[in-house]
Write a protein that holds these residues in place. Structure first.
Motif, short mmCIF file in Angstrom:
data_model
loop_
_atom_site.label_atom_id
_atom_site.label_comp_id
_atom_site.label_asym_id
_atom_site.label_seq_id
_atom_site.Cartn_x
_atom_site.Cartn_y
_atom_site.Cartn_z
N THR A 229 62.69 126.28 17.29
CA THR A 229 61.47 126.22 17.91
C THR A 229 61.05 124.95 17.57
OG1 THR A 229 60.86 128.66 17.71
CG2 THR A 229 59.22 127.29 17.81
N ALA A 230 61.09 124.56 16.31
CA ALA A 230 60.35 123.12 16.05
C ALA A 230 61.17 122.05 16.76
CB ALA A 230 60.67 123.03 14.43
N VAL A 231 62.58 121.93 16.99
CA VAL A 231 63.07 121.09 17.72
C VAL A 231 62.55 120.87 19.16
CG1 VAL A 231 65.32 120.31 18.52
CG2 VAL A 231 65.09 120.82 15.91
N LEU A 232 62.47 122.22 19.83
CA LEU A 232 62.35 122.43 21.14
C LEU A 232 60.86 121.97 21.40
CD1 LEU A 232 63.99 125.96 21.99
CD2 LEU A 232 64.75 123.69 23.14
N GLY A 233 59.95 122.46 20.47
CA GLY A 233 58.49 121.98 20.57
C GLY A 233 58.44 120.38 20.61
N LEU A 234 59.21 119.78 19.81
CA LEU A 234 59.28 118.20 19.49
C LEU A 234 59.83 117.61 20.83
CD1 LEU A 234 58.66 115.87 17.83
CD2 LEU A 234 60.76 115.99 16.88
N ILE A 235 60.63 118.20 21.47
CA ILE A 235 61.17 117.87 22.57
C ILE A 235 60.37 117.74 23.61
CG2 ILE A 235 63.13 118.06 24.39
CD1 ILE A 235 65.11 118.67 21.95
N LEU A 236 59.75 119.03 23.84
CA LEU A 236 58.63 119.07 24.98
C LEU A 236 57.49 117.97 24.67
CD1 LEU A 236 57.89 121.05 27.26
CD2 LEU A 236 57.02 122.73 25.68
N SER A 237 56.94 117.95 23.42
CA SER A 237 55.89 116.94 23.48
C SER A 237 56.27 115.83 23.79
CB SER A 237 55.46 116.84 22.10
OG SER A 237 55.25 118.24 21.49
N ALA A 238 57.70 115.26 23.58
CA ALA A 238 58.40 114.16 23.73
C ALA A 238 58.33 113.79 25.25
CB ALA A 238 59.77 113.80 23.07
N THR A 239 58.63 114.95 26.26
CA THR A 239 58.65 114.81 27.74
C THR A 239 57.24 114.44 28.22
OG1 THR A 239 58.59 117.24 27.99
CG2 THR A 239 60.73 116.25 27.68
N LEU A 240 56.26 115.06 27.35
CA LEU A 240 55.12 114.70 27.99
C LEU A 240 54.67 113.11 27.64
CD1 LEU A 240 52.86 117.71 27.18
CD2 LEU A 240 54.36 117.32 29.09
N TRP A 241 55.23 112.83 26.50
CA TRP A 241 54.85 111.34 26.18
C TRP A 241 55.57 110.62 27.12
CZ3 TRP A 241 58.37 107.40 25.44
CH2 TRP A 241 57.82 106.23 24.67
N HIS A 343 56.20 116.45 41.22
CA HIS A 343 55.66 117.21 40.20
C HIS A 343 55.39 118.73 40.78
CE1 HIS A 343 54.54 114.14 37.17
NE2 HIS A 343 55.63 114.12 37.30
N ALA A 344 55.28 118.74 41.90
CA ALA A 344 55.18 120.26 42.52
C ALA A 344 56.21 121.08 42.23
CB ALA A 344 55.00 119.88 43.98
N VAL A 345 57.47 120.60 42.33
CA VAL A 345 58.36 121.75 42.08
C VAL A 345 58.54 122.12 40.55
CG1 VAL A 345 61.10 121.89 41.71
CG2 VAL A 345 60.12 120.49 43.61
N PRO A 346 58.37 121.35 39.38
CA PRO A 346 58.14 122.03 37.96
C PRO A 346 56.75 122.51 37.87
CG PRO A 346 57.89 119.60 38.22
CD PRO A 346 58.36 119.89 39.44
N ALA A 364 63.36 132.06 24.20
CA ALA A 364 63.77 131.73 25.52
C ALA A 364 62.96 131.07 26.66
CB ALA A 364 64.52 132.97 26.09
N THR A 365 61.63 131.54 26.45
CA THR A 365 60.62 131.03 27.28
C THR A 365 60.44 129.57 27.16
OG1 THR A 365 59.34 133.02 27.63
CG2 THR A 365 58.19 130.99 27.90
N LEU A 366 60.45 129.40 25.75
CA LEU A 366 60.14 127.97 25.37
C LEU A 366 61.27 127.12 25.61
CD1 LEU A 366 58.59 125.75 23.73
CD2 LEU A 366 59.58 126.52 21.58
N ALA A 367 62.59 127.41 25.52
CA ALA A 367 63.66 126.89 25.80
C ALA A 367 63.72 126.42 27.41
CB ALA A 367 65.01 127.80 25.68
N VAL A 368 63.49 127.33 28.15
CA VAL A 368 63.26 127.16 29.65
C VAL A 368 62.22 126.34 29.98
CG1 VAL A 368 62.69 128.19 32.00
CG2 VAL A 368 64.16 129.38 30.35
N LEU A 369 60.98 126.22 29.53
CA LEU A 369 60.06 125.38 29.91
C LEU A 369 60.23 123.81 29.41
CD1 LEU A 369 56.94 127.23 28.84
CD2 LEU A 369 57.94 126.88 31.04
N THR A 370 61.19 123.81 28.27
CA THR A 370 61.71 122.38 27.73
C THR A 370 62.26 122.05 28.58
OG1 THR A 370 61.10 123.11 25.37
CG2 THR A 370 62.43 121.25 25.88
N ALA A 371 63.77 122.65 29.11
CA ALA A 371 64.65 122.20 30.01
C ALA A 371 63.97 121.89 31.24
CB ALA A 371 65.74 123.49 30.34
N ALA A 372 62.94 122.50 31.72
CA ALA A 372 62.31 122.24 33.06
C ALA A 372 61.72 120.95 33.00
CB ALA A 372 61.24 123.19 33.29
N MET A 373 61.04 120.30 31.86
CA MET A 373 60.53 119.15 31.39
C MET A 373 61.28 118.02 31.47
SD MET A 373 57.16 119.66 32.14
CE MET A 373 56.76 117.88 31.58
N ALA A 374 62.41 118.26 30.52
CA ALA A 374 63.56 117.29 30.36
C ALA A 374 64.32 117.10 31.51
CB ALA A 374 64.56 117.86 29.10
#
Length: 395
Positions: A229-241, A343-346, A364-374
Protein backbone atom coordinates in the motif's frame (compact mmCIF):
# COMPACT_ATOMS: atom_id res chain seq x y z
CA UNK A 1 7.60 52.00 5.22
CA UNK A 2 7.98 51.10 1.55
CA UNK A 3 8.91 47.59 0.44
CA UNK A 4 11.30 46.62 -2.32
CA UNK A 5 9.36 45.70 -5.45
CA UNK A 6 9.78 42.19 -6.74
CA UNK A 7 11.96 41.97 -9.84
CA UNK A 8 10.81 40.16 -12.97
CA UNK A 9 13.33 37.39 -12.29
CA UNK A 10 12.48 37.14 -8.59
CA UNK A 11 12.59 33.68 -7.06
CA UNK A 12 10.59 32.34 -4.15
CA UNK A 13 12.26 33.50 -0.93
CA UNK A 14 13.14 31.31 2.06
CA UNK A 15 10.60 33.25 4.13
CA UNK A 16 7.82 32.29 1.72
CA UNK A 17 8.85 28.65 2.02
CA UNK A 18 8.82 29.00 5.80
CA UNK A 19 5.40 30.64 5.56
CA UNK A 20 4.08 27.66 3.59
CA UNK A 21 5.10 25.25 6.35
CA UNK A 22 2.10 26.42 8.34
CA UNK A 23 -0.10 25.16 5.52
CA UNK A 24 1.57 21.76 5.63
CA UNK A 25 0.30 21.47 9.18
CA UNK A 26 -3.09 22.88 8.24
CA UNK A 27 -3.58 20.45 5.34
CA UNK A 28 -2.65 17.58 7.63
CA UNK A 29 -5.30 18.85 10.01
CA UNK A 30 -7.93 18.83 7.25
CA UNK A 31 -7.15 15.20 6.36
CA UNK A 32 -7.28 14.22 10.04
CA UNK A 33 -10.59 16.09 10.45
CA UNK A 34 -12.21 14.10 7.64
CA UNK A 35 -10.69 10.83 8.82
CA UNK A 36 -12.22 11.35 12.28
CA UNK A 37 -15.66 11.90 10.77
CA UNK A 38 -15.65 9.57 7.77
CA UNK A 39 -19.13 10.51 6.60
CA UNK A 40 -20.47 12.55 3.70
CA UNK A 41 -21.01 15.43 6.08
CA UNK A 42 -17.47 15.11 7.40
CA UNK A 43 -15.99 15.11 3.89
CA UNK A 44 -18.07 18.14 2.87
CA UNK A 45 -17.06 20.06 5.96
CA UNK A 46 -13.42 19.09 5.45
CA UNK A 47 -13.55 20.48 1.92
CA UNK A 48 -15.11 23.70 3.23
CA UNK A 49 -12.23 24.08 5.70
CA UNK A 50 -9.79 23.42 2.86
CA UNK A 51 -11.51 26.10 0.75
CA UNK A 52 -11.02 28.58 3.58
CA UNK A 53 -7.35 27.67 3.91
CA UNK A 54 -6.75 27.79 0.16
CA UNK A 55 -8.15 31.27 -0.27
CA UNK A 56 -6.16 32.46 2.72
CA UNK A 57 -2.96 31.17 1.13
CA UNK A 58 -3.87 32.60 -2.29
CA UNK A 59 -4.07 36.12 -0.87
CA UNK A 60 -0.47 35.99 0.30
CA UNK A 61 0.78 34.41 -2.91
CA UNK A 62 0.02 37.74 -4.59
CA UNK A 63 1.84 39.72 -1.90
CA UNK A 64 5.16 38.01 -2.55
CA UNK A 65 4.93 38.81 -6.25
CA UNK A 66 4.46 42.54 -5.70
CA UNK A 67 6.97 43.05 -2.88
CA UNK A 68 9.84 40.96 -1.60
CA UNK A 69 8.61 38.83 1.27
CA UNK A 70 11.83 39.20 3.26
CA UNK A 71 12.20 42.99 3.05
CA UNK A 72 10.66 45.93 4.86
CA UNK A 73 7.28 45.71 6.54
CA UNK A 74 6.42 42.53 4.64
CA UNK A 75 8.64 40.37 6.84
CA UNK A 76 6.98 41.10 10.23
CA UNK A 77 3.55 41.03 8.56
CA UNK A 78 4.17 37.52 7.26
CA UNK A 79 5.32 36.34 10.68
CA UNK A 80 2.16 37.81 12.23
CA UNK A 81 0.03 36.08 9.59
CA UNK A 82 1.83 32.79 10.24
CA UNK A 83 1.00 32.99 13.94
CA UNK A 84 -2.67 33.60 13.20
CA UNK A 85 -2.84 30.78 10.65
CA UNK A 86 -1.11 28.40 13.07
CA UNK A 87 -3.81 29.10 15.66
CA UNK A 88 -6.48 28.55 12.99
CA UNK A 89 -4.86 25.24 12.04
CA UNK A 90 -4.83 24.18 15.69
CA UNK A 91 -8.56 24.97 15.83
CA UNK A 92 -9.51 22.84 12.80
CA UNK A 93 -10.90 19.97 14.94
CA UNK A 94 -13.33 22.50 16.48
CA UNK A 95 -14.22 24.36 13.27
CA UNK A 96 -17.84 23.23 13.48
CA UNK A 97 -18.30 21.60 16.90
CA UNK A 98 -16.87 23.25 19.99
CA UNK A 99 -15.22 20.99 22.56
CA UNK A 100 -15.91 21.45 26.29
CA UNK A 101 -13.67 23.97 28.03
CA UNK A 102 -11.42 26.64 26.56
CA UNK A 103 -12.32 29.11 23.84
CA UNK A 104 -15.23 28.60 21.48
CA UNK A 105 -13.64 26.80 18.53
CA UNK A 106 -15.89 28.02 15.66
CA UNK A 107 -15.50 31.64 16.84
CA UNK A 108 -11.71 31.24 17.03
CA UNK A 109 -11.66 30.01 13.42
CA UNK A 110 -13.77 32.94 12.22
CA UNK A 111 -11.70 35.52 14.12
CA UNK A 112 -8.43 34.01 12.90
CA UNK A 113 -9.67 34.13 9.32
CA UNK A 114 -10.60 37.80 9.74
CA UNK A 115 -7.21 38.66 11.28
CA UNK A 116 -5.30 36.68 8.65
CA UNK A 117 -7.09 38.45 5.81
CA UNK A 118 -6.91 41.77 7.67
CA UNK A 119 -3.12 41.62 7.87
CA UNK A 120 -3.09 40.95 4.14
CA UNK A 121 -5.24 43.98 3.37
CA UNK A 122 -3.22 46.32 5.59
CA UNK A 123 0.03 45.06 4.11
CA UNK A 124 -1.20 45.55 0.55
CA UNK A 125 -2.46 49.03 1.49
CA UNK A 126 1.05 49.97 2.59
CA UNK A 127 2.65 48.43 -0.48
CA UNK A 128 0.26 50.29 -2.79
CA UNK A 129 1.02 53.76 -1.41
CA UNK A 130 1.91 55.09 -4.88
CA UNK A 131 -0.39 52.84 -6.90
CA UNK A 132 -4.01 54.10 -7.13
CA UNK A 133 -4.98 51.15 -9.34
CA UNK A 134 -3.91 48.62 -6.74
CA UNK A 135 -5.61 50.52 -3.95
CA UNK A 136 -8.79 50.60 -5.97
CA UNK A 137 -8.58 46.84 -6.38
CA UNK A 138 -8.20 46.44 -2.62
CA UNK A 139 -11.36 48.48 -2.04
CA UNK A 140 -13.23 46.15 -4.39
CA UNK A 141 -11.62 43.18 -2.65
CA UNK A 142 -12.46 44.06 0.98
CA UNK A 143 -16.29 43.69 1.02
CA UNK A 144 -16.27 40.01 0.11
CA UNK A 145 -13.85 39.30 2.96
CA UNK A 146 -16.03 41.17 5.44
CA UNK A 147 -19.17 39.36 4.27
CA UNK A 148 -17.41 35.98 4.49
CA UNK A 149 -16.16 36.67 8.01
CA UNK A 150 -19.60 37.82 9.13
CA UNK A 151 -21.18 34.63 7.81
CA UNK A 152 -18.56 32.52 9.61
CA UNK A 153 -19.28 34.33 12.87
CA UNK A 154 -23.02 33.76 12.40
CA UNK A 155 -22.31 30.10 11.60
CA UNK A 156 -20.43 29.79 14.91
CA UNK A 157 -23.73 30.27 16.73
CA UNK A 158 -25.55 27.58 14.78
CA UNK A 159 -25.20 23.85 14.26
CA UNK A 160 -26.07 21.06 11.85
CA UNK A 161 -27.03 21.71 8.21
CA UNK A 162 -27.54 25.43 8.88
CA UNK A 163 -23.98 25.80 10.04
CA UNK A 164 -22.63 23.91 7.03
CA UNK A 165 -24.75 26.02 4.67
CA UNK A 166 -23.48 29.26 6.22
CA UNK A 167 -19.89 28.09 5.77
CA UNK A 168 -20.62 27.34 2.12
CA UNK A 169 -22.22 30.76 1.71
CA UNK A 170 -19.15 32.42 3.25
CA UNK A 171 -16.87 30.75 0.73
CA UNK A 172 -19.17 31.58 -2.18
CA UNK A 173 -19.20 35.21 -1.07
CA UNK A 174 -15.41 35.35 -0.87
CA UNK A 175 -14.60 33.47 -4.07
CA UNK A 176 -17.36 35.02 -6.17
CA UNK A 177 -16.88 38.50 -4.74
CA UNK A 178 -13.20 38.47 -5.63
CA UNK A 179 -13.93 37.23 -9.13
CA UNK A 180 -16.58 39.88 -9.75
CA UNK A 181 -14.18 42.52 -8.41
CA UNK A 182 -12.06 42.00 -11.51
CA UNK A 183 -8.30 41.93 -11.83
CA UNK A 184 -7.40 45.16 -13.60
CA UNK A 185 -5.84 46.70 -10.50
CA UNK A 186 -3.66 43.76 -9.47
CA UNK A 187 0.06 43.83 -10.23
CA UNK A 188 2.34 40.90 -11.09
CA UNK A 189 6.05 41.67 -11.31
CA UNK A 190 7.37 38.16 -11.92
CA UNK A 191 5.53 35.44 -13.80
CA UNK A 192 8.24 32.94 -12.85
CA UNK A 193 7.89 33.70 -9.15
CA UNK A 194 4.10 33.40 -9.21
CA UNK A 195 4.14 30.11 -11.13
CA UNK A 196 6.87 28.66 -8.94
CA UNK A 197 4.99 29.60 -5.77
CA UNK A 198 1.92 27.65 -6.90
CA UNK A 199 4.02 24.72 -8.00
CA UNK A 200 5.58 24.58 -4.56
CA UNK A 201 2.22 24.58 -2.78
CA UNK A 202 1.19 21.66 -4.97
CA UNK A 203 4.33 19.85 -3.83
CA UNK A 204 3.34 20.66 -0.24
CA UNK A 205 -0.02 18.99 -0.85
CA UNK A 206 1.60 15.95 -2.47
CA UNK A 207 3.94 15.74 0.48
CA UNK A 208 0.93 15.71 2.78
CA UNK A 209 -0.38 12.66 0.92
CA UNK A 210 2.91 10.91 1.67
CA UNK A 211 2.69 12.02 5.30
CA UNK A 212 -0.84 10.57 5.48
CA UNK A 213 0.59 7.18 4.49
CA UNK A 214 3.38 7.41 7.05
CA UNK A 215 1.13 8.53 9.89
CA UNK A 216 -1.40 5.85 9.02
CA UNK A 217 1.06 3.02 9.65
CA UNK A 218 3.16 4.60 12.39
CA UNK A 219 1.68 2.40 15.13
CA UNK A 220 1.08 -0.72 13.08
CA UNK A 221 3.47 -3.68 12.73
CA UNK A 222 5.04 -3.63 9.27
CA UNK A 223 3.62 -6.23 6.88
CA UNK A 224 3.61 -7.04 3.19
CA UNK A 225 0.15 -5.46 2.64
CA UNK A 226 1.34 -2.28 4.34
CA UNK A 227 4.50 -2.24 2.22
CA UNK A 228 2.44 -2.75 -0.94
CA UNK A 229 0.00 0.00 0.00
CA UNK A 230 2.79 2.42 0.89
CA UNK A 231 4.64 1.80 -2.38
CA UNK A 232 1.49 2.06 -4.49
CA UNK A 233 0.49 5.25 -2.67
CA UNK A 234 3.91 6.78 -3.32
CA UNK A 235 3.79 5.80 -6.99
CA UNK A 236 0.32 7.28 -7.29
CA UNK A 237 1.48 10.58 -5.78
CA UNK A 238 4.50 10.50 -8.11
CA UNK A 239 2.25 10.21 -11.17
CA UNK A 240 0.43 13.37 -10.12
CA UNK A 241 3.76 15.12 -9.69
CA UNK A 242 4.91 13.92 -13.11
CA UNK A 243 1.71 14.98 -14.88
CA UNK A 244 2.20 18.56 -13.69
CA UNK A 245 5.92 19.20 -13.33
CA UNK A 246 7.39 17.18 -16.18
CA UNK A 247 6.08 19.42 -18.98
CA UNK A 248 2.87 21.27 -18.09
CA UNK A 249 4.35 23.54 -15.44
CA UNK A 250 7.27 24.52 -17.71
CA UNK A 251 5.12 25.24 -20.75
CA UNK A 252 2.54 27.10 -18.67
CA UNK A 253 5.15 29.30 -16.99
CA UNK A 254 6.60 30.33 -20.36
CA UNK A 255 3.17 31.10 -21.78
CA UNK A 256 2.34 33.02 -18.60
CA UNK A 257 5.54 35.06 -18.86
CA UNK A 258 4.79 35.85 -22.51
CA UNK A 259 1.34 37.21 -21.63
CA UNK A 260 1.08 41.03 -21.85
CA UNK A 261 1.26 42.80 -18.50
CA UNK A 262 -2.29 44.07 -18.86
CA UNK A 263 -3.67 40.53 -19.24
CA UNK A 264 -1.36 38.75 -16.84
CA UNK A 265 -3.29 39.40 -13.57
CA UNK A 266 -6.50 37.98 -15.01
CA UNK A 267 -4.70 34.88 -16.29
CA UNK A 268 -2.96 34.47 -12.92
CA UNK A 269 -6.28 34.70 -11.09
CA UNK A 270 -8.02 32.17 -13.32
CA UNK A 271 -5.24 29.63 -13.92
CA UNK A 272 -3.42 29.71 -10.61
CA UNK A 273 -5.69 31.12 -7.89
CA UNK A 274 -8.84 29.33 -9.06
CA UNK A 275 -7.86 26.34 -11.22
CA UNK A 276 -5.15 25.12 -8.86
CA UNK A 277 -7.88 24.80 -6.23
CA UNK A 278 -9.33 21.53 -7.62
CA UNK A 279 -5.86 20.07 -8.11
CA UNK A 280 -4.78 20.69 -4.53
CA UNK A 281 -8.21 19.69 -3.19
CA UNK A 282 -7.92 16.46 -5.19
CA UNK A 283 -4.60 15.68 -3.55
CA UNK A 284 -6.09 16.29 -0.09
CA UNK A 285 -8.93 13.88 -0.86
CA UNK A 286 -6.41 11.37 -2.22
CA UNK A 287 -4.56 11.55 1.10
CA UNK A 288 -7.80 10.72 2.89
CA UNK A 289 -8.42 7.75 0.57
CA UNK A 290 -4.89 6.42 1.08
CA UNK A 291 -5.31 6.74 4.82
CA UNK A 292 -8.48 4.66 4.62
CA UNK A 293 -6.85 1.94 2.46
CA UNK A 294 -4.06 1.64 5.01
CA UNK A 295 -6.64 1.25 7.77
CA UNK A 296 -8.10 -1.68 5.85
CA UNK A 297 -4.89 -3.54 5.06
CA UNK A 298 -2.95 -2.69 8.21
CA UNK A 299 -5.48 -3.70 10.83
CA UNK A 300 -6.22 -7.43 10.42
CA UNK A 301 -8.20 -7.46 13.69
CA UNK A 302 -10.97 -5.21 12.38
CA UNK A 303 -10.56 -5.64 8.61
CA UNK A 304 -9.97 -8.54 6.26
CA UNK A 305 -7.52 -8.16 3.35
CA UNK A 306 -10.35 -9.09 0.98
CA UNK A 307 -12.59 -6.33 2.35
CA UNK A 308 -13.48 -3.76 -0.32
CA UNK A 309 -13.18 0.00 0.01
CA UNK A 310 -16.64 1.58 0.08
CA UNK A 311 -18.51 4.78 0.70
CA UNK A 312 -16.61 7.93 1.63
CA UNK A 313 -13.19 6.25 1.52
CA UNK A 314 -13.68 5.03 -2.05
CA UNK A 315 -15.18 8.34 -3.14
CA UNK A 316 -12.24 10.25 -1.64
CA UNK A 317 -9.72 8.06 -3.44
CA UNK A 318 -11.46 8.06 -6.83
CA UNK A 319 -12.89 11.56 -6.53
CA UNK A 320 -9.55 13.02 -5.51
CA UNK A 321 -7.82 11.70 -8.62
CA UNK A 322 -10.72 12.76 -10.84
CA UNK A 323 -10.79 16.26 -9.36
CA UNK A 324 -7.05 16.58 -9.88
CA UNK A 325 -7.25 15.56 -13.55
CA UNK A 326 -10.16 17.91 -14.22
CA UNK A 327 -8.30 20.78 -12.56
CA UNK A 328 -5.18 19.92 -14.56
CA UNK A 329 -7.20 19.93 -17.80
CA UNK A 330 -8.77 23.29 -16.91
CA UNK A 331 -5.38 24.79 -16.10
CA UNK A 332 -3.89 23.54 -19.37
CA UNK A 333 -6.79 24.94 -21.35
CA UNK A 334 -6.68 28.36 -19.64
CA UNK A 335 -2.93 28.91 -20.01
CA UNK A 336 -1.97 26.95 -23.11
CA UNK A 337 -5.36 26.96 -24.88
CA UNK A 338 -5.08 23.20 -25.31
CA UNK A 339 -8.01 20.87 -24.65
CA UNK A 340 -6.46 17.78 -23.06
CA UNK A 341 -8.86 15.11 -24.31
CA UNK A 342 -6.36 12.42 -23.28
CA UNK A 343 -7.45 12.88 -19.68
CA UNK A 344 -11.05 12.03 -20.57
CA UNK A 345 -10.26 8.31 -20.88
CA UNK A 346 -8.64 7.93 -17.43
CA UNK A 347 -11.39 10.08 -15.88
CA UNK A 348 -14.02 7.67 -17.22
CA UNK A 349 -11.93 4.72 -16.03
CA UNK A 350 -11.52 6.25 -12.59
CA UNK A 351 -15.22 6.98 -12.21
CA UNK A 352 -16.02 3.39 -13.22
CA UNK A 353 -14.14 2.31 -10.09
CA UNK A 354 -16.97 3.78 -8.00
CA UNK A 355 -19.03 0.84 -9.23
CA UNK A 356 -16.25 -1.76 -9.29
CA UNK A 357 -14.46 -0.81 -6.07
CA UNK A 358 -17.13 -2.08 -3.66
CA UNK A 359 -16.69 -5.59 -5.11
CA UNK A 360 -12.88 -5.99 -5.01
CA UNK A 361 -10.32 -5.74 -2.17
CA UNK A 362 -9.26 -2.25 -1.15
CA UNK A 363 -5.64 -2.95 -2.10
CA UNK A 364 -6.77 -4.09 -5.56
CA UNK A 365 -8.67 -0.83 -6.03
CA UNK A 366 -5.55 1.14 -5.19
CA UNK A 367 -3.50 -1.00 -7.57
CA UNK A 368 -5.95 -0.42 -10.45
CA UNK A 369 -6.00 3.35 -9.87
CA UNK A 370 -2.22 3.49 -9.67
CA UNK A 371 -1.89 1.47 -12.88
CA UNK A 372 -4.34 3.80 -14.66
CA UNK A 373 -2.39 6.92 -13.65
CA UNK A 374 0.98 5.32 -14.41
CA UNK A 375 -0.36 4.27 -17.82
CA UNK A 376 -1.45 7.83 -18.57
CA UNK A 377 1.96 9.21 -17.65
CA UNK A 378 3.77 6.53 -19.69
CA UNK A 379 1.57 7.17 -22.73
CA UNK A 380 2.06 10.94 -22.66
CA UNK A 381 5.80 10.60 -22.08
CA UNK A 382 6.36 8.27 -25.05
CA UNK A 383 3.68 9.58 -27.43
CA UNK A 384 4.90 13.16 -27.18
CA UNK A 385 8.60 12.44 -26.59
CA UNK A 386 9.85 15.02 -29.12
CA UNK A 387 7.64 17.82 -27.79
CA UNK A 388 8.59 16.86 -24.25
CA UNK A 389 12.31 17.03 -25.05
CA UNK A 390 11.93 20.40 -26.75
CA UNK A 391 9.96 21.97 -23.90
CA UNK A 392 12.23 20.62 -21.19
CA UNK A 393 15.48 21.69 -22.86
CA UNK A 394 14.72 24.92 -24.68
CA UNK A 395 16.03 28.10 -23.15
Amino acid sequence: MRTEMQRESGAVTPLELFFDLVFVFALTGVTAFMAEDLTWRGMLRGMLIFGLLWWSWVCYSWVGDVARADEGVTRPALFAAMAVMFVLALSIPESFDDLPGGLHGPVVVAVCYFLFRGVHLVLFWIISADDPGLRGQLLRFAPSMLVATTLLLVAAGTEGPTQTALWAAALVADYLGNYLGGARGWRLRSAGHFAERHGLILIVALGESVVAVGVGVAKLPISLPIVATAVLGLILSATLWWSYFDVTALAAERAFAATPDTDRPRLARDAYSYLHLPMVAGVVLLALGLKKVLAYVGDPVHHDLAEPLKGVGLTALVGGLTLYLLGHAGFTWRVLHVVNVRHAVPVVALLSMLGIGPHIPALATLAVLTAAMAGLVAFETTRFAEDRHRIRHEH
